[in-house]
Design a protein around this motif. Structure first.
Motif, PDB file in Angstrom:
ATOM      1  N   SER A 445      10.354  -5.778  -9.480  1.00 25.25           N
ATOM      2  CA  SER A 445       8.969  -5.510  -9.860  1.00 25.25           C
ATOM      3  C   SER A 445       8.392  -4.383  -9.018  1.00 25.25           C
ATOM      4  O   SER A 445       7.184  -4.160  -9.027  1.00 25.25           O
ATOM      5  CB  SER A 445       8.116  -6.782  -9.723  1.00 25.25           C
ATOM      6  OG  SER A 445       8.079  -7.236  -8.386  1.00 25.25           O
ATOM      7  N   ALA A 484      -1.076  -5.969  -7.271  1.00 21.95           N
ATOM      8  CA  ALA A 484      -0.491  -4.775  -7.890  1.00 21.95           C
ATOM      9  C   ALA A 484      -1.021  -3.530  -7.194  1.00 21.95           C
ATOM     10  O   ALA A 484      -2.228  -3.406  -6.951  1.00 21.95           O
ATOM     11  CB  ALA A 484      -0.802  -4.717  -9.375  1.00 21.95           C
ATOM     12  N   CYS A 486      -0.334   0.909  -7.398  1.00 25.16           N
ATOM     13  CA  CYS A 486       0.220   1.811  -8.406  1.00 25.16           C
ATOM     14  C   CYS A 486       0.005   3.266  -8.055  1.00 25.16           C
ATOM     15  O   CYS A 486      -0.807   3.632  -7.210  1.00 25.16           O
ATOM     16  CB  CYS A 486      -0.383   1.512  -9.785  1.00 25.16           C
ATOM     17  SG  CYS A 486      -2.169   1.651  -9.852  1.00 25.16           S
ATOM     18  N   LEU A 492      -2.953  -6.561 -14.284  1.00 26.96           N
ATOM     19  CA  LEU A 492      -2.029  -7.700 -14.364  1.00 26.96           C
ATOM     20  C   LEU A 492      -2.734  -8.871 -15.049  1.00 26.96           C
ATOM     21  O   LEU A 492      -3.844  -9.256 -14.646  1.00 26.96           O
ATOM     22  CB  LEU A 492      -1.551  -8.091 -12.969  1.00 26.96           C
ATOM     23  CG  LEU A 492      -0.443  -9.150 -12.873  1.00 26.96           C
ATOM     24  CD1 LEU A 492       0.406  -8.936 -11.619  1.00 26.96           C
ATOM     25  CD2 LEU A 492      -1.001 -10.580 -12.860  1.00 26.96           C
ATOM     26  N   ASN A 502      -6.298  -2.802 -11.206  1.00 27.37           N
ATOM     27  CA  ASN A 502      -6.098  -1.589 -10.423  1.00 27.37           C
ATOM     28  C   ASN A 502      -6.160  -0.396 -11.382  1.00 27.37           C
ATOM     29  O   ASN A 502      -5.282   0.469 -11.389  1.00 27.37           O
ATOM     30  CB  ASN A 502      -4.758  -1.620  -9.686  1.00 27.37           C
ATOM     31  CG  ASN A 502      -4.747  -0.710  -8.465  1.00 27.37           C
ATOM     32  OD1 ASN A 502      -5.463   0.287  -8.429  1.00 27.37           O
ATOM     33  ND2 ASN A 502      -3.923  -1.036  -7.489  1.00 27.37           N
ATOM     34  N   GLU A 520      -2.943  -2.287  -2.457  1.00 29.94           N
ATOM     35  CA  GLU A 520      -2.612  -3.408  -3.335  1.00 29.94           C
ATOM     36  C   GLU A 520      -3.886  -4.184  -3.637  1.00 29.94           C
ATOM     37  O   GLU A 520      -4.549  -4.699  -2.741  1.00 29.94           O
ATOM     38  CB  GLU A 520      -1.585  -4.323  -2.665  1.00 29.94           C
ATOM     39  CG  GLU A 520      -1.160  -5.487  -3.553  1.00 29.94           C
ATOM     40  CD  GLU A 520      -0.142  -6.390  -2.871  1.00 29.94           C
ATOM     41  OE1 GLU A 520       0.955  -6.558  -3.420  1.00 29.94           O
ATOM     42  OE2 GLU A 520      -0.459  -6.921  -1.791  1.00 29.94           O
ATOM     43  N   ARG A 522      -5.648  -7.484  -5.346  1.00 32.55           N
ATOM     44  CA  ARG A 522      -5.180  -8.862  -5.507  1.00 32.55           C
ATOM     45  C   ARG A 522      -6.171  -9.714  -6.292  1.00 32.55           C
ATOM     46  O   ARG A 522      -7.363  -9.439  -6.338  1.00 32.55           O
ATOM     47  CB  ARG A 522      -4.927  -9.504  -4.140  1.00 32.55           C
ATOM     48  CG  ARG A 522      -3.806  -8.834  -3.355  1.00 32.55           C
ATOM     49  CD  ARG A 522      -3.448  -9.597  -2.102  1.00 32.55           C
ATOM     50  NE  ARG A 522      -2.362  -8.953  -1.373  1.00 32.55           N
ATOM     51  CZ  ARG A 522      -1.773  -9.470  -0.297  1.00 32.55           C
ATOM     52  NH1 ARG A 522      -2.176 -10.641   0.186  1.00 32.55           N
ATOM     53  NH2 ARG A 522      -0.785  -8.823   0.299  1.00 32.55           N
ATOM     54  N   VAL A 537       2.028  -6.909 -17.052  1.00 31.19           N
ATOM     55  CA  VAL A 537       1.401  -5.808 -16.339  1.00 31.19           C
ATOM     56  C   VAL A 537       1.336  -4.618 -17.282  1.00 31.19           C
ATOM     57  O   VAL A 537       2.366  -4.165 -17.795  1.00 31.19           O
ATOM     58  CB  VAL A 537       2.180  -5.433 -15.058  1.00 31.19           C
ATOM     59  CG1 VAL A 537       1.567  -4.190 -14.408  1.00 31.19           C
ATOM     60  CG2 VAL A 537       2.180  -6.589 -14.069  1.00 31.19           C
ATOM     61  N   PHE A 559       4.294  -4.858  -8.261  1.00 24.86           N
ATOM     62  CA  PHE A 559       3.493  -6.075  -8.401  1.00 24.86           C
ATOM     63  C   PHE A 559       4.254  -7.273  -7.863  1.00 24.86           C
ATOM     64  O   PHE A 559       5.492  -7.270  -7.785  1.00 24.86           O
ATOM     65  CB  PHE A 559       3.035  -6.295  -9.849  1.00 24.86           C
ATOM     66  CG  PHE A 559       4.134  -6.476 -10.872  1.00 24.86           C
ATOM     67  CD1 PHE A 559       4.583  -7.738 -11.236  1.00 24.86           C
ATOM     68  CD2 PHE A 559       4.694  -5.371 -11.502  1.00 24.86           C
ATOM     69  CE1 PHE A 559       5.570  -7.909 -12.190  1.00 24.86           C
ATOM     70  CE2 PHE A 559       5.684  -5.520 -12.467  1.00 24.86           C
ATOM     71  CZ  PHE A 559       6.127  -6.796 -12.807  1.00 24.86           C
TER      72      PHE A 559
END
Length: 851
Positions: A445, A484, A486, A492, A502, A520, A522, A537, A559
């Motif tokens: 992931s 996640a 990116c 997600l 995100n 990240e 959450r 995702v 993720f």
């Protein structure tokens, strides 16, 4: 008109003929890569492209995303800890074979920079704090690679010893430190193995970037050392056009070029800013690289393939076994027994690395390992071999992940197997008539799409979308955290409920290569044990990124999922398990999230609550063995509380099996530390002068790196360089030194005085009795490893040239100086355990240069 037919490439190019035939435009085009992994081809003259591949831990091939699986070798510091030149040679040969299977003519490795500090982000990728061990390790790996007619590209020339401001930092050092410590591994590898390619470092030395440093690349490398191989830049490690070409940086990588574009470069040639001879000389070096690459016999249409053979796995396991260092074994707690002596025996396996496979450090050394054996799996297999009279229990105990953990091996894909289903689209989620064009099954992931290409997208089209699907089944009921990060945008969903956003509001973080991505984000959702949850995702590629429009090609998304728990709760569960166990194996350390290219470690401490975990476990169980996985030293405040301590490095594919082999005595440990483990970071000689300050770093410790410093100032380390225990005992005796003014030969008898067969490493150090300048107490000059059966004796012979054994760099003469006088030879099985000594005397002082 009859269409032209491409002629077959000859077995060897006629370089001087081609120099005459190539246009100036074609010559310039040869001096930079065609793309990320290939040199430029000239079809008109049948000059083929050369393919390169990372790297030092294994041959990744030409893809980051969805790459063909590779065999992952133990990390560099682990390989050096074998102190076994033959194993290093065999590792190189396997790398060469696997390079051909990936269609790669050139391996971007090995790395032989110096482990100057435990904090160096790429310390794991190098070999040692000692230049002689580093040099011999590099030389043997290079020999092995080039035995397969694959080109080894030794890197990073020179002194790429930190990641902080690595492209900008100016390293201020004496010529003596540069010669005796940082250049010496390259010197040895050039002398003994002659790598056909060399990669320059990002940094400056004394004010000049190495990739355009004429003193280093022309005067020293080409002139003094007589090197005729190809010199390439590290990726995006070029800072000029004229200066780099004049210095003899033959190849700018990757392509397309940033500094050697046709119009400005041709203009500089036409105005005599760049001499045509400079262009010709650099082009010749590229053509020599092509000739060397042709020897591999790799077909143009090769399809990358893995190497899932028993022979490969056996060598990875052998190298891993020999790399592991036993550092503490009170009351002979090791080796463990696979069978219970009295009734049922219980072993608790605890720790954040127990069920994680820490195969390598991070950055360009990491790859898609064909398989990975976790420490728990390796230990479990031994118990099964023993008939299950010993039982295993497990607890996590502490968290290690910097971000939420990879769930590629936890989710269930559309085929009902472990993994993630990835579906690619041309339109964003929710678009009418959304066009799906590609599907992949992924095992991770942590998805990096920087080199993702598809025939369904137009050339240069970077905008696309992907949905990543999987089913998650919790082991326990409770609140779970989803995360996640990116380089693009990501949301997600759990059963179609948005849990992590995100996309609509992004915050810069340190995700992805060199920290280009977001932090990240959450979210939390309560899950029930055993219930199936659909995880999705939705990802948009780099053009959708709101923070940086210069993101790497397609971008990417990481993720993860983890049940929420406090450090106190995790430790409490582990303590309950440890109380019921006869023995505890604690598997701790760090990971590629903490030790990686792109950044340095902020401290030498293990992150998270590991230290608290060890303290709590040792308070309830006295039979504790700690296995540490890291590529460089970590702080061990609890070392006096545990009975056993094993340094296991990053162990590649076979890491779990090799750890279990040593713990249960199927392999008698023979590894020795390739670097000193200090008691605390403040004791390290680079402590006051590590990391860049306003673009500079002073190498203030000079030549006193590693054990050279600890011995000189009388600071006792936790574990000294070259140290490692065995399950048997050895005696070194009958030292005989033969000296003939050019070569020193030392013979020593190695007696296995114990009851177990095993291997011992013999280390030969040299020191000057009355030096005219300040010199280290002693310096490693050669080493050897010998396997001796219990009760038997074998003779080992070590050899070193007199000039290498005696010389220091004379900064006034700008030459090596071998000084007339007496020298001491010290032989032992670690830097702090010298058991045999002898002397020799040279009759004259002389100066020298070259290899």
């Amino acid at each position: 008109m009859t269409p032209s037919v491409k002629q077959p490439v000859p077995k060897e190019l006629d370089i001087e003929y081609l120099i005459e035939q190539l246009t100036i435009e074609e010559k310039v085009s040869l001096l930079a890569g065609k793309d990320f992994w290939h040199t430029q081809n000239i079809d008109r003259l049948n000059i083929p492209s050369v393919r390169v591949s990372d790297g030092p831990n294994g041959i990744r091939g030409t893809k980051f995303f969805n790459s063909v699986p590779s065999n992952c070798f133990p990390c560099g510091t682990g390989l050096a800890a074998t102190f076994n030149k033959e194993v290093l040679l065999q590792a190189g040969e396997l790398m060469g074979k696997e390079a051909k299977m990936k269609g790669a003519h050139v391996i971007l490795g090995p790395t032989c920079n110096i482990v100057r500090s435990p904090l160096g982000g790429r310390a794991f990728e190098s070999y040692s704090e000692d230049p002689v061990l580093s040099g011999h390790a590099a030389a043997n790996v290079v020999k092995g690679i080039q035995n397969q007619n694959v080109v080894a590209c030794l890197k990073h020339f020179v002194a790429n010893d930190q990641e902080h401001e690595r492209k900008a930092v100016d390293e201020i050092m004496t010529e003596r430190a540069l010669r005796e410590i940082y250049l010496k591994p390259f010197h040895i590898a050039m002398r003994d193995a002659y790598p056909k390619a060399l990669m320059t470092a990002y940094n400056k030395i004394n004010g000049v970037h190495v990739s355009q440093n004429k003193k280093i690349l022309q005067d020293l490398l080409r002139g003094e050392w007589g090197y005729t191989g190809t010199v390439m830049s590290d990726w995006h490690g070029v800072y000029s056009t004229k200066e780099s070409l004049d210095a003899g940086l033959n190849l700018e990588m990757p392509g397309p070029t940033r500094f050697r574009q046709q119009v400005p470069t041709l203009h500089a040639i036409q105005t005599n800013e760049i001499h045509t001879d400079v262009i010709d000389d650099n082009a010749r070096a590229i053509l020599r690289l092509v000739n060397e690459s042709l020897k591999a016999g790799i077909p143009d249409d090769v399809i990358e393939s893995p190497n899932p053979t028993k022979e490969a796995s056996d060598l990875l396991r052998k190298a891993g076994d020999e790399s592991i260092v036993l550092l503490k074994n009170e009351n002979n707690i090791l080796p463990l027994s696979k069978t219970a002596v009295k009734g049922q025996e219980k072993i608790a396996v605890i720790g954040p690395n127990a069920k994680a496979a820490q195969d390598s450090g991070g950055g360009s050394a990491s790859l898609n390992a064909a398989y990975k054996i976790t420490p728990y799996e390796g230990i479990e297999s031994k118990i099964i071999e023993g008939g299950n009279s010993v039982s295993l229990d497990y607890s996590l105990g502490a968290f290690l992940d910097r971000n939420l953990p990879d769930v590629g091996n936890t989710l269930i894909n559309e085929e009902g197997k472990k993994g993630i289903t990835a579906k690619f689209y041309k339109q964003a989620p929710g678009a009418a008539d959304r066009e799906h064009f590609e599907t992949f099954t992924l095992s991770t992931s942590k998805i990096f799409l920087s080199d993702y290409k598809s025939k369904h997208l137009k050339p240069g089209q970077l905008l696309f979308y992907a949905d990543f699907h999987g089913i998650y089944i919790p082991d326990e009921t409770g609140d779970y955290e989803f995360g996640a990060s990116c380089l693009g945008t990501a949301q997600l969903f759990v059963d179609d409920e948005l849990v992590v956003d995100n996309k609509t509001k992004q915050v810069k973080g340190d995700a992805f290569f060199l920290g280009l991505g977001t932090r990240e984000e959450r979210g939390v959702k309560k899950l029930e044990k055993g219930k199936k949850y659909n995880i999705r995702v939705e990802f948009g590629s780099s053009p959708t990124f709101t923070l940086n429009k210069a993101a790497l090609e397609g971008g990417g998304v990481f993720f993860g999922i983890r049940m929420i728990s406090t450090a106190e709760a995790a430790i409490a569960k582990a303590v309950a398990v440890a109380k019921e166990a006869d023995k505890v194996i604690l598997v701790v350390g760090i990971s590629k999230e903490w030790e990686s290219e792109g950044f340095d470690r902020p401290t030498m401490d293990i992150p998270g609550a590991t230290n608290e975990l060890v303290d709590a476990i040792t308070a309830v169980n006295k039979n504790v063995i700690v296995v540490n996985q890291s590529g460089s030293p970590v702080t061990l405040p609890w070392i006096n509380k545990v009975q056993g301590f094993v340094q296991a490095w990053y162990g590649g594919n076979e890491l779990g099996n090799t750890i279990a082999d040593v713990l249960f005595g199927d392999y008698n440990p023979s590894g020795k530390l390739s670097m000193t483990f200090p008691k605390r970071l403040q004791d390290n000689p680079s402590y006051l002068n590590f990391a860049s300050t306003h673009g500079q770093v002073l190498y203030g410790e000079d030549i006193y790196v590693g054990y050279r410093y600890y011995e000189k100032v009388g600071v006792e380390p936790l574990f000294p360089f070259g140290y490692g225990l065995s399950y048997t005992t050895f005696e070194l005796k009958d030292l005989v030194v033969e000296y003939d003014q050019e070569i020193i030969n030392a013979k020593v008898s190695v007696v296995n005085t114990g009851k177990v067969d095993g291997a011992e490493v013999v280390q030969l150090y040299v020191s000057q009795v009355n030096p005219s300048i300040n010199r280290p107490v002693k310096e490693l000059k050669d080493f050897g490893k010998v396997f001796v059966k219990a009760g038997e004796t074998k003779t080992l012979e070590l050899s070193v040239s007199v000039k290498e054994a005696t010389s220091f760099w004379n900064g006034y003469k700008n030459k090596w100086q071998s000084e007339k006088g007496k020298y001491k030879i010290s032989v032992g099985n670690s830097s702090d355990n010298i058991t045999l000594e002898d002397e020799f005397e040279t009759s004259k002082t002389y100066f020298w240069l070259g290899l």
